[in-house]
Design a protein around this motif. Structure first.
Motif, mmCIF file in Angstrom:
data_model
loop_
_atom_site.group_PDB
_atom_site.id
_atom_site.type_symbol
_atom_site.label_atom_id
_atom_site.label_comp_id
_atom_site.label_asym_id
_atom_site.label_seq_id
_atom_site.Cartn_x
_atom_site.Cartn_y
_atom_site.Cartn_z
ATOM 1 N N ARG A 188 10.832 1.347 -6.177
ATOM 2 C CA ARG A 188 9.496 0.858 -5.855
ATOM 3 C C ARG A 188 9.535 -0.594 -5.380
ATOM 4 N NH1 ARG A 188 5.059 3.556 -7.202
ATOM 5 N NH2 ARG A 188 3.894 1.604 -7.449
ATOM 6 N N MET A 189 10.415 -1.386 -5.944
ATOM 7 C CA MET A 189 10.538 -2.771 -5.486
ATOM 8 C C MET A 189 11.142 -2.836 -4.089
ATOM 9 S SD MET A 189 11.507 -5.040 -8.842
ATOM 10 C CE MET A 189 13.058 -4.212 -9.203
ATOM 11 N N ILE A 190 12.136 -2.009 -3.824
ATOM 12 C CA ILE A 190 12.737 -1.972 -2.488
ATOM 13 C C ILE A 190 11.700 -1.568 -1.446
ATOM 14 C CG2 ILE A 190 14.374 -0.672 -1.062
ATOM 15 C CD1 ILE A 190 16.230 -0.618 -3.528
ATOM 16 N N LEU A 191 10.813 -0.647 -1.808
ATOM 17 C CA LEU A 191 9.786 -0.158 -0.886
ATOM 18 C C LEU A 191 8.562 -1.080 -0.832
ATOM 19 C CD1 LEU A 191 10.014 3.560 -1.992
ATOM 20 C CD2 LEU A 191 10.585 2.718 0.295
ATOM 21 N N ALA A 192 8.616 -2.201 -1.550
ATOM 22 C CA ALA A 192 7.502 -3.160 -1.606
ATOM 23 C C ALA A 192 6.240 -2.522 -2.181
ATOM 24 C CB ALA A 192 7.217 -3.759 -0.229
ATOM 25 N N LEU A 193 6.421 -1.526 -3.043
ATOM 26 C CA LEU A 193 5.302 -0.932 -3.775
ATOM 27 C C LEU A 193 5.110 -1.612 -5.123
ATOM 28 C CD1 LEU A 193 5.991 2.845 -3.048
ATOM 29 C CD2 LEU A 193 4.363 1.346 -1.894
ATOM 30 N N ASP A 194 6.094 -2.392 -5.521
ATOM 31 C CA ASP A 194 6.044 -3.136 -6.764
ATOM 32 C C ASP A 194 6.751 -4.470 -6.518
ATOM 33 O OD1 ASP A 194 5.551 -3.768 -9.364
ATOM 34 O OD2 ASP A 194 6.651 -2.080 -10.244
ATOM 35 N N ARG A 195 6.246 -5.533 -7.109
ATOM 36 C CA ARG A 195 6.806 -6.858 -6.868
ATOM 37 C C ARG A 195 7.772 -7.221 -7.996
ATOM 38 N NH1 ARG A 195 2.925 -11.824 -5.300
ATOM 39 N NH2 ARG A 195 2.548 -10.320 -3.629
ATOM 40 N N PRO A 196 8.990 -7.667 -7.656
ATOM 41 C CA PRO A 196 9.924 -8.064 -8.712
ATOM 42 C C PRO A 196 9.449 -9.305 -9.451
ATOM 43 C CG PRO A 196 10.817 -8.588 -6.542
ATOM 44 C CD PRO A 196 9.577 -7.786 -6.320
ATOM 45 N N THR A 197 9.782 -9.399 -10.730
ATOM 46 C CA THR A 197 9.481 -10.597 -11.505
ATOM 47 C C THR A 197 10.285 -11.777 -10.976
ATOM 48 O OG1 THR A 197 9.080 -9.199 -13.439
ATOM 49 C CG2 THR A 197 9.392 -11.544 -13.839
ATOM 50 N N SER A 198 11.519 -11.491 -10.577
ATOM 51 C CA SER A 198 12.363 -12.492 -9.937
ATOM 52 C C SER A 198 13.362 -11.786 -9.043
ATOM 53 C CB SER A 198 13.086 -13.349 -10.986
ATOM 54 O OG SER A 198 13.946 -12.547 -11.780
ATOM 55 N N GLY A 199 13.984 -12.546 -8.130
ATOM 56 C CA GLY A 199 14.944 -11.966 -7.209
ATOM 57 C C GLY A 199 14.374 -11.808 -5.813
ATOM 58 N N THR A 200 15.242 -11.412 -4.887
ATOM 59 C CA THR A 200 14.876 -11.312 -3.480
ATOM 60 C C THR A 200 15.300 -9.966 -2.919
ATOM 61 O OG1 THR A 200 15.193 -13.694 -3.215
ATOM 62 C CG2 THR A 200 15.091 -12.383 -1.199
ATOM 63 N N ILE A 201 14.438 -9.372 -2.074
ATOM 64 C CA ILE A 201 14.744 -8.114 -1.390
ATOM 65 C C ILE A 201 14.509 -8.331 0.092
ATOM 66 C CG2 ILE A 201 14.152 -5.678 -1.130
ATOM 67 C CD1 ILE A 201 13.245 -5.744 -4.071
ATOM 68 N N ARG A 202 15.540 -8.062 0.916
ATOM 69 C CA ARG A 202 15.443 -8.230 2.360
ATOM 70 C C ARG A 202 15.774 -6.913 3.048
ATOM 71 N NH1 ARG A 202 17.830 -13.094 0.811
ATOM 72 N NH2 ARG A 202 19.909 -12.205 1.115
ATOM 73 N N PHE A 203 15.001 -6.598 4.072
ATOM 74 C CA PHE A 203 15.224 -5.401 4.886
ATOM 75 C C PHE A 203 15.329 -5.827 6.343
ATOM 76 C CE2 PHE A 203 13.581 -1.660 7.280
ATOM 77 C CZ PHE A 203 14.600 -0.776 6.948
ATOM 78 N N ARG A 204 16.470 -5.501 6.953
ATOM 79 C CA ARG A 204 16.771 -5.912 8.332
ATOM 80 C C ARG A 204 16.643 -7.431 8.479
ATOM 81 N NH1 ARG A 204 14.173 -1.861 12.683
ATOM 82 N NH2 ARG A 204 15.918 -2.719 13.877
ATOM 83 N N GLY A 205 17.075 -8.155 7.447
ATOM 84 C CA GLY A 205 17.091 -9.606 7.469
ATOM 85 C C GLY A 205 15.788 -10.278 7.105
ATOM 86 N N GLU A 206 14.701 -9.502 6.939
ATOM 87 C CA GLU A 206 13.386 -10.063 6.630
ATOM 88 C C GLU A 206 13.032 -9.804 5.164
ATOM 89 O OE1 GLU A 206 11.397 -11.787 8.635
ATOM 90 O OE2 GLU A 206 12.767 -11.661 10.353
#
Length: 540
Positions: A325-343
């Protein structure tokens, strides 16, 4: 004498024949395996025994339970039987549970209905049953609601409800589909123990031949509502006299041929997860107190290259779906970073997420819960098309939906149907059709084939492999089925209690697991060859 006897059972719904001259029996202390593809009539056979058929259904033949004629029994008689003498584990736990009642209330309800137990006595028996199916009170108080549990945990609640009164006959319709392999082994052991201890008959409905071979004394194989073959499990599956039996056995061991299309060491990963953590607030215990926060995902990092297939495996409740869900931007992580195609996708508005939504699609675990039951298939499968730069015309949309349905084994005749008109496996195919309709760069698949019969599972795995080869689609497979991980992925990540505890090439991790979590998964995974060998050895 048989506990359940079905003779010449035929079932029509309206003008559509569903079952034709079905015969099977279950004796006290016996496990009967009922196997077949989606839509073969397995669940309808079970619903006929429970007399939970639609009004338009017409059943003929003989269905007898413990001397009672089920087809002619009154509704009062059936109410007395259901839940007490006959228990049933339904295929989809979320739809079988009441979302506004706690799990304690739902397990205790049948106990209070069929016995003279007080509320406190019923709750105590409910607590013991939940403990036995792997939901200890320390982590799963009776006050929890179904939506607070994972799919596998909800299935355990359903099993607890069905077994709470120690029924004479238990009908288990895909009882371990949503469970991880370790818990599956525990639940199957529990069902086997209940059969032995209480002389309970068990009608085990499953598309997993390895599970049925391991469990069932006898087996009945259905296709299009007719019995193709029946008999002793070991002899039936070793001889494979009927061509359809051979087809099922071959599909169970099917491994798609898939060339490696991603480039090792690619300059830019397609997906990057760095230090992702997700905490959930604890439940309020009083007006001024709240339970400690729950850490579902703990400092997880991973990357997926273009065209790469990665499996995320682990036990139910370990955090796999939360990470998805965090990878799909359906849930926001408490901390950390997720990038898809550099964004970066974390914290972005829906407008900024539109390109990512187009190139990153999902297949959810629960095929029924992910669809609007009021919409037809054409609209449901076409939903992702709104993220395209140019909206297709009505004719173009219908054509693209028809093509997607064809790719997952359905047809144009299904365009104007509603979700309830499909079996569980067919609904999962609709989910996959919806995910691939935009030809995404990444598909996050949360248990994508757990609800499918073996033949369709083989087709879907071939489809995933073909799309990987032709279009370079990358996959993140969230699964508890290690055969799927072995068949379709390059790399495996093993998750345990929110952390990644092991990672590496698929064959290396699954053949030589190093962590305790990975070893437990590999040891518990069902294997058709191993189950057949054990059965044949028992027979000498």
């Amino acid at each position: 004498m048989s506990l359940l006897e079905i003779e010449n059972l035929s079932l029509d719904i309206g003008d559509m024949p569903i079952l034709k001259d079905v015969e099977l029996s279950v004796a006290p202390g016996e496990i009967m395996g009922l196997v077949g593809e989606s839509g073969s009539g397995k669940s309808m056979t079970a619903l006929t025994v429970m007399r939970l058929l639609p009004h338009a259904a017409r059943a003929t033949g003989r269905v007898a339970f413990d001397g009672i004629d089920i087809l002619s029994a009154s509704e009062d008689q059936m109410c007395a039987l259901r839940g007490d003498d006959i228990g049933m584990v339904f295929q989809e736990p979320m739809t079988a549970l009441n979302p506004v009642k706690t799990i304690g209330e739902q397990v205790a309800e049948g106990i209070r209905w069929h016995t003279k137990a007080t509320r406190a006595q019923a709750e105590e028996r409910a607590r013991k049953m939940l403990d036995r199916v792997g939901l200890p009170s320390a982590k799963f108080p009776l006050s929890r609601y179904p939506h607070e549990l994972s799919g596998g945990q909800r299935q355990r609640v359903v099993i607890a409800i069905a077994c709470a009164l120690k029924p004479k006959l238990l009908i288990a319709d895909e009882p371990t589909t949503a469970l991880d392999v370790v818990l599956q082994a525990q639940i199957l052991d529990l069902l086997r123990d209940l059969v032995t201890e209480n002389r309970m008959g068990l009608l085990l409905i499953s598309h997993d031949l390895a599970v049925v071979t391991e469990m069932a004394d006898r087996i009945t194989i259905l296709r299009h509502g007719e019995v193709m073959e029946a008999g002793d499990t070991a002899r039936t599956l070793s001889a494979q006299l009927h061509p359809y039996t051979r087809q099922l056995a071959q599909a169970s061991m099917h491994v798609p041929a898939r060339p490696k299309t991603h480039l090792a060491g690619a300059a830019k990963p397609l997906l990057e997860v760095e230090g992702a953590t997700r905490d959930y607030s604890g439940r309020r215990t009083s007006l001024f107190k709240r339970a400690p926060d729950i850490r579902a995902v703990d400092d997880v990092s991973l990357s997926i290259a273009p065209g790469q297939s990665v499996a995320l495996v682990g036990r139910s409740g370990c955090g796999k779906s939360t990470l998805a869900r965090m990878i799909l931007a359906l849930d926001r992580p408490t901390s950390g970073t997720i990038r898809f195609r550099g964004e970066t996708v974390t914290g972005k508005s829906e407008a900024h997420l539109k390109p990512a939504r187009r190139d990153m699609q999902v297949v959810f675990q629960d095929p029924y819960g992910s669809f609007d039951p009021r919409q037809k298939v054409e609209k449901l499968v076409a939903e992702p098309l709104h993220v395209l730069d140019k909206n297709p015309t009505r004719a173009e949309r219908r054509e693209r939906v028809a093509q997607a349905l064809h790719e997952v084994g359905l047809g144009p005749r299904d365009l104007d149907k509603y979700p309830h008109e499909f079996s569980g496996g067919q609904r999962q195919r609709l989910s996959i059709a919806r995910a691939i309709i935009t030809r995404p760069k990444l598909v996050v698949a949360d248990e994508p084939v757990s609800a499918l019969d073996v033949s369709i599972r083989a087709q879907i795995l071939d489809l995933f492999a073909e799309l990987n080869q032709k279009l370079g689609i990358a996959y993140l497979f969230i699964t508890h089925d290690l055969t799927v991980a072995r068949a379709i992925t390059d790399e495996v990540l093993v998750m345990h209690e929110g952390k990644i505890v092991e990672r590496g090439k698929t064959s290396e991790v699954l053949d030589h697991p190093q962590s305790e979590a990975a070893q437990a998964l590999v040891t518990a995974a069902p294997d058709l060859h191993r189950a057949m060998a054990r059965r044949m050895q028992e027979q000498g």
